[in-house]
Every structure is written in structure tokens, then in C-alpha cells.
Write a protein that holds these residues in place. Sequence first.
Motif, PDB file in Angstrom:
ATOM      1  N   ILE A   1       0.880  -1.165   0.000  1.00 25.93           N
ATOM      2  CA  ILE A   1       0.000   0.000   0.000  1.00 25.93           C
ATOM      3  C   ILE A   1       0.915   1.213   0.000  1.00 25.93           C
ATOM      4  O   ILE A   1       1.692   1.430   0.937  1.00 25.93           O
ATOM      5  CB  ILE A   1      -0.959   0.026   1.199  1.00 25.93           C
ATOM      6  N   TRP A   2       0.827   1.969  -1.090  1.00 25.96           N
ATOM      7  CA  TRP A   2       1.721   3.106  -1.275  1.00 25.96           C
ATOM      8  C   TRP A   2       1.309   4.278  -0.398  1.00 25.96           C
ATOM      9  O   TRP A   2       0.127   4.521  -0.160  1.00 25.96           O
ATOM     10  CB  TRP A   2       1.733   3.532  -2.744  1.00 25.96           C
ATOM     11  N   THR A   3       2.306   4.984   0.077  1.00 25.07           N
ATOM     12  CA  THR A   3       2.090   6.193   0.868  1.00 25.07           C
ATOM     13  C   THR A   3       2.577   7.401   0.080  1.00 25.07           C
ATOM     14  O   THR A   3       3.257   7.259  -0.937  1.00 25.07           O
ATOM     15  CB  THR A   3       2.838   6.090   2.209  1.00 25.07           C
ATOM     16  N   ASP A   4       2.236   8.591   0.568  1.00 25.81           N
ATOM     17  CA  ASP A   4       2.640   9.797  -0.155  1.00 25.81           C
ATOM     18  C   ASP A   4       4.162   9.939  -0.152  1.00 25.81           C
ATOM     19  O   ASP A   4       4.839   9.551   0.798  1.00 25.81           O
ATOM     20  CB  ASP A   4       1.996  11.025   0.474  1.00 25.81           C
TER      21      ASP A   4
ATOM     22  N   TYR B   1       0.546   9.255   4.615  1.00 23.03           N
ATOM     23  CA  TYR B   1      -0.810   9.106   4.092  1.00 23.03           C
ATOM     24  C   TYR B   1      -0.895   7.916   3.141  1.00 23.03           C
ATOM     25  O   TYR B   1      -0.046   7.752   2.254  1.00 23.03           O
ATOM     26  CB  TYR B   1      -1.240  10.389   3.371  1.00 23.03           C
ATOM     27  N   LEU B   2      -1.938   7.110   3.303  1.00 22.70           N
ATOM     28  CA  LEU B   2      -2.142   5.909   2.496  1.00 22.70           C
ATOM     29  C   LEU B   2      -2.868   6.283   1.209  1.00 22.70           C
ATOM     30  O   LEU B   2      -3.874   7.003   1.242  1.00 22.70           O
ATOM     31  CB  LEU B   2      -2.942   4.885   3.297  1.00 22.70           C
ATOM     32  N   GLU B   3      -2.388   5.746   0.056  1.00 25.70           N
ATOM     33  CA  GLU B   3      -2.925   6.222  -1.218  1.00 25.70           C
ATOM     34  C   GLU B   3      -3.445   5.116  -2.129  1.00 25.70           C
ATOM     35  O   GLU B   3      -4.596   5.128  -2.530  1.00 25.70           O
ATOM     36  CB  GLU B   3      -1.867   7.055  -1.941  1.00 25.70           C
ATOM     37  N   GLU B   4      -2.621   4.161  -2.518  1.00 22.74           N
ATOM     38  CA  GLU B   4      -3.057   3.081  -3.405  1.00 22.74           C
ATOM     39  C   GLU B   4      -2.460   1.762  -2.956  1.00 22.74           C
ATOM     40  O   GLU B   4      -1.451   1.736  -2.254  1.00 22.74           O
ATOM     41  CB  GLU B   4      -2.645   3.344  -4.861  1.00 22.74           C
TER      42      GLU B   4
ATOM     43  N   GLY C   1      -0.802  -1.524  -4.493  1.00 20.83           N
ATOM     44  CA  GLY C   1      -0.301  -2.178  -5.698  1.00 20.83           C
ATOM     45  C   GLY C   1      -0.798  -1.452  -6.933  1.00 20.83           C
ATOM     46  O   GLY C   1      -0.499  -0.289  -7.156  1.00 20.83           O
ATOM     47  N   THR C   2      -1.611  -2.135  -7.724  1.00 19.39           N
ATOM     48  CA  THR C   2      -2.193  -1.522  -8.918  1.00 19.39           C
ATOM     49  C   THR C   2      -3.674  -1.227  -8.709  1.00 19.39           C
ATOM     50  O   THR C   2      -4.427  -1.101  -9.674  1.00 19.39           O
ATOM     51  CB  THR C   2      -2.014  -2.459 -10.128  1.00 19.39           C
ATOM     52  N   MET C   3      -4.106  -1.125  -7.453  1.00 17.32           N
ATOM     53  CA  MET C   3      -5.522  -0.922  -7.148  1.00 17.32           C
ATOM     54  C   MET C   3      -5.722   0.332  -6.308  1.00 17.32           C
ATOM     55  O   MET C   3      -4.818   0.770  -5.601  1.00 17.32           O
ATOM     56  CB  MET C   3      -6.077  -2.127  -6.373  1.00 17.32           C
ATOM     57  N   ASN C   4      -6.940   0.860  -6.350  1.00 15.55           N
ATOM     58  CA  ASN C   4      -7.356   1.836  -5.353  1.00 15.55           C
ATOM     59  C   ASN C   4      -7.649   1.107  -4.048  1.00 15.55           C
ATOM     60  O   ASN C   4      -7.875  -0.108  -4.045  1.00 15.55           O
ATOM     61  CB  ASN C   4      -8.600   2.598  -5.822  1.00 15.55           C
ATOM     62  N   ILE C   5      -7.670   1.826  -2.935  1.00 19.15           N
ATOM     63  CA  ILE C   5      -7.736   1.171  -1.636  1.00 19.15           C
ATOM     64  C   ILE C   5      -8.854   1.764  -0.778  1.00 19.15           C
ATOM     65  O   ILE C   5      -9.102   2.978  -0.813  1.00 19.15           O
ATOM     66  CB  ILE C   5      -6.372   1.264  -0.909  1.00 19.15           C
ATOM     67  N   PHE C   6      -9.548   0.885  -0.043  1.00 19.72           N
ATOM     68  CA  PHE C   6     -10.602   1.271   0.886  1.00 19.72           C
ATOM     69  C   PHE C   6     -10.300   0.689   2.263  1.00 19.72           C
ATOM     70  O   PHE C   6      -9.803  -0.435   2.382  1.00 19.72           O
ATOM     71  CB  PHE C   6     -11.963   0.732   0.422  1.00 19.72           C
ATOM     72  N   PHE C   7     -10.643   1.455   3.298  1.00 15.35           N
ATOM     73  CA  PHE C   7     -10.530   1.007   4.681  1.00 15.35           C
ATOM     74  C   PHE C   7     -11.907   1.117   5.324  1.00 15.35           C
ATOM     75  O   PHE C   7     -12.570   2.153   5.198  1.00 15.35           O
ATOM     76  CB  PHE C   7      -9.539   1.875   5.467  1.00 15.35           C
ATOM     77  N   ARG C   8     -12.328   0.079   6.025  1.00 18.14           N
ATOM     78  CA  ARG C   8     -13.583   0.125   6.770  1.00 18.14           C
ATOM     79  C   ARG C   8     -13.258   0.243   8.255  1.00 18.14           C
ATOM     80  O   ARG C   8     -12.742  -0.698   8.866  1.00 18.14           O
ATOM     81  CB  ARG C   8     -14.424  -1.118   6.508  1.00 18.14           C
ATOM     82  N   VAL C   9     -13.555   1.392   8.819  1.00 15.27           N
ATOM     83  CA  VAL C   9     -13.376   1.622  10.249  1.00 15.27           C
ATOM     84  C   VAL C   9     -14.765   1.729  10.857  1.00 15.27           C
ATOM     85  O   VAL C   9     -15.526   2.653  10.521  1.00 15.27           O
ATOM     86  CB  VAL C   9     -12.564   2.900  10.521  1.00 15.27           C
TER      87      VAL C   9
ATOM     88  N   LEU D   1     -13.385   4.535   4.300  1.00 14.78           N
ATOM     89  CA  LEU D   1     -12.449   5.621   4.058  1.00 14.78           C
ATOM     90  C   LEU D   1     -11.674   5.334   2.782  1.00 14.78           C
ATOM     91  O   LEU D   1     -11.241   4.200   2.544  1.00 14.78           O
ATOM     92  CB  LEU D   1     -11.455   5.752   5.218  1.00 14.78           C
ATOM     93  N   THR D   2     -11.493   6.344   1.957  1.00 13.50           N
ATOM     94  CA  THR D   2     -10.655   6.189   0.770  1.00 13.50           C
ATOM     95  C   THR D   2     -10.034   7.533   0.427  1.00 13.50           C
ATOM     96  O   THR D   2     -10.626   8.585   0.679  1.00 13.50           O
ATOM     97  CB  THR D   2     -11.456   5.629  -0.425  1.00 13.50           C
ATOM     98  N   ALA D   3      -8.833   7.484  -0.111  1.00 11.02           N
ATOM     99  CA  ALA D   3      -8.108   8.717  -0.423  1.00 11.02           C
ATOM    100  C   ALA D   3      -8.764   9.456  -1.580  1.00 11.02           C
ATOM    101  O   ALA D   3      -9.316   8.834  -2.493  1.00 11.02           O
ATOM    102  CB  ALA D   3      -6.659   8.384  -0.764  1.00 11.02           C
ATOM    103  N   PRO D   4      -8.693  10.777  -1.578  1.00 11.04           N
ATOM    104  CA  PRO D   4      -9.253  11.556  -2.697  1.00 11.04           C
ATOM    105  C   PRO D   4      -8.354  11.461  -3.921  1.00 11.04           C
ATOM    106  O   PRO D   4      -7.154  11.191  -3.815  1.00 11.04           O
ATOM    107  CB  PRO D   4      -9.270  12.982  -2.149  1.00 11.04           C
ATOM    108  N   ASN D   5      -8.943  11.679  -5.085  1.00 12.87           N
ATOM    109  CA  ASN D   5      -8.141  11.732  -6.304  1.00 12.87           C
ATOM    110  C   ASN D   5      -7.223  12.947  -6.271  1.00 12.87           C
ATOM    111  O   ASN D   5      -7.582  14.005  -5.755  1.00 12.87           O
ATOM    112  CB  ASN D   5      -9.041  11.824  -7.533  1.00 12.87           C
ATOM    113  N   ASN D   6      -6.043  12.781  -6.790  1.00 13.07           N
ATOM    114  CA  ASN D   6      -5.115  13.893  -6.963  1.00 13.07           C
ATOM    115  C   ASN D   6      -4.171  13.523  -8.096  1.00 13.07           C
ATOM    116  O   ASN D   6      -4.414  12.539  -8.804  1.00 13.07           O
ATOM    117  CB  ASN D   6      -4.367  14.199  -5.651  1.00 13.07           C
TER     118      ASN D   6
END
Length: 352
Positions: free
Chosen positions: A218-221, A227-230, A232-240, A245-250
Motif C-alpha cells: 500500500i503506497w504512501t505519499d 498518508y495511504l494512497e493506493e 499495488g495496482t488498485m485503489n484502496i478502501f478502509f472500513r473503520v 475511508l478512501t483517499a481523494p483523487n489527486n
Amino acid sequence: MSTSNIQIIPISQSKIDTVDFNNLVFGTVFTDYMFECDYKDGKWQTPVIKPYGEISMAPSARVFHYGQAVFEGMKAYKDENDDVFLFRPDENFKRINKSSARLAIPEFPENYFFDGLKQLLNLDKDWIKKGIGNSMYIRPFVIATQPAISASPANEYKFMIILSPAQAYYAGEVRVVFAEQYSRAADGGVGFAKAAGNYAAQFYPTKLAHEQGFQQIIWTDANSHEYLEEAGTMNIFFRVGDTLLTAPNNDRILDGITRKSLIQLAEDNNIKVEIRRVTVAEIKEAARKGELKEIFGSGTATVVNPIIGFSHGGESFDLPKIENSYALFFKEKLMNIQYNISEDPHGWRLKI
């Protein structure tokens, strides 16, 4: 451009009977036909659909030296009535042109893209198998073909679409490590684009992660690694708790089509989603308190990929096994739309 303006060179004989559709290795088997269109003299030429085969380029083609290459990943699905559907292809078209623009590649015409895609899928329709999990993976891509090794944008390109039949993608149990040293992308870079070099740059740190027993990173900034971003080759979701929770597009994060579809499905089903920067510290703290219920990735190939544990800073965390999994709920909801099993309230399907 009318569809009749696409030149079609027929195959002499189909190779479909040589393929074992029950034992497909993802991305290694290709259909009878491919789509090809060259850019030269300042414009895209007449497209051609022809038998899948090798292409010829000079060793000085600029793609080999300066990496002008972008691609897309999309799928076609066949329902029980033998009708074929694409899923949100307009988003793939917009994104490949957005990626192209970032790499100074001329944008591809919309009518060429959709006419070519529809004709290609109709020619190779028998390669698309029915049944949940079966699909046709579609790979559009553009490469710089001008034979010149001066460091500047090319003036000749090749746009292609190739097709690869696929089965249900199962990655097994996935454990990840949060990146602390390497980065996938940086501010102002090409992280938002599906540039070929983005993926090549991931291979080495991912190889190191594999050697440590992890399946993905899981890539960080790049600035702080806070900050957690993606994934591998996927977008990432966290359930708390019961919140996603998911990072905004940038300009570092790919604008995932599956990601935005899951966000819409969450809203449709009254599941709270927070699109904001997510810190390593808060996810570790949630895991310690037992509040971190799920982590999952989303993408075209895997749809939704649950993650069973993560490590960071010498600490390892296992996620609980839960009955009301958001990951499985979303995967079923999305695939029912893709395979024309359920209603399509947002108009995501396109019938071929």
C-alpha cells in the motif's frame, strides 16, 4: 466516421479451438483479431482490424527510449442471452486521452475508439464466455513509434486494442506492507495517468515486498509517507467501524472506475463514505482498538480484493473475519450490474 471506414482484414482460420477456457492464465491468451490505428502527418489514419499478430518497429522507436506509452484496462461481459456489455467505457475513453495528454501524445478520436471496439468485440464474440467470473479483458494502448532518439515528443504513434479472455481473478490471501521508503508517484508527476512507466517503477519495491512474505504494497505519499494512497495496482478502501475511508483523487492517484462505482454503490445503500486523506497512524490505531474491520482494493481485473493483514514499522496486524463484509457485498452488487443480472440505475452498461 462511419463504421464502414474501418478496414477489416479477415483471419484465415480461428484459433479458438486451441484454447482451454477452463485454465486461462490471466493476460496470456489473445483472440483472433486486434485493432490498430497509426498517427502520422499530424492526424490519425484509417483504422484497421486485422489478425492478431506481431508488429514491426524500428529499434529507434521513441517508446523504447523515452517511455511515451499509455494504456487502459476494461472488460466486456456476456449475459445468459448471449448479449455482450461493456461497463462504463466512456470513462476508459476519457482516461486514456487524459493520460495521453499528460505524456504529450495526441488524443484519440471518440468515434474511432467506440466503432473499433464494437466491431472488434463482435468479430471475437465467441471468445467471450458466459457465466459469473468469465469476461473479455480489453487492453487499449498507445505507443510512440517515430524512429528518432532525440529527447522530445514523437510525431508518429500507434493506437491498438487487443483482447484477452479472462476467468474469475483470485489472488489468494493478500497481506500488504505500508510503504515507508519507496513511492509510487509524486506531486506534479504522472501518477494519475495510466503511463506504462508507473507500473515498471513499482516492480522492484514490490519484488522486495514479496521476498518478505507480502503480496502487495500500500503506497504512501512521497513527501512524508504518512498518508495511504493506493494498493499495488488498485485503489484502496478502509472500513473503520461501519464507515468506508478512501483517499481523494489527486495527481498521484489513478481515477479508478471501479473505485468511483463502489463509492456510488455505497451511497445507494446508505453506507457512509469519507473521501479524505487517510493516515497510517489512524489505521494502525483503529486496528489496535479492534475498529478496523476491512481493507480491500478495487480494480478492473480483480473487481474487489480483500486484504487480510498489514505490516508497518515492524508491527503486524491481522484483520478479523466478519460475516457482513462490505468487500463481498460490493463485489456481488457490481458484478450483477456488469453481467446484466440486476438493474442498472446509473446507466453504466453499454450493450454491444
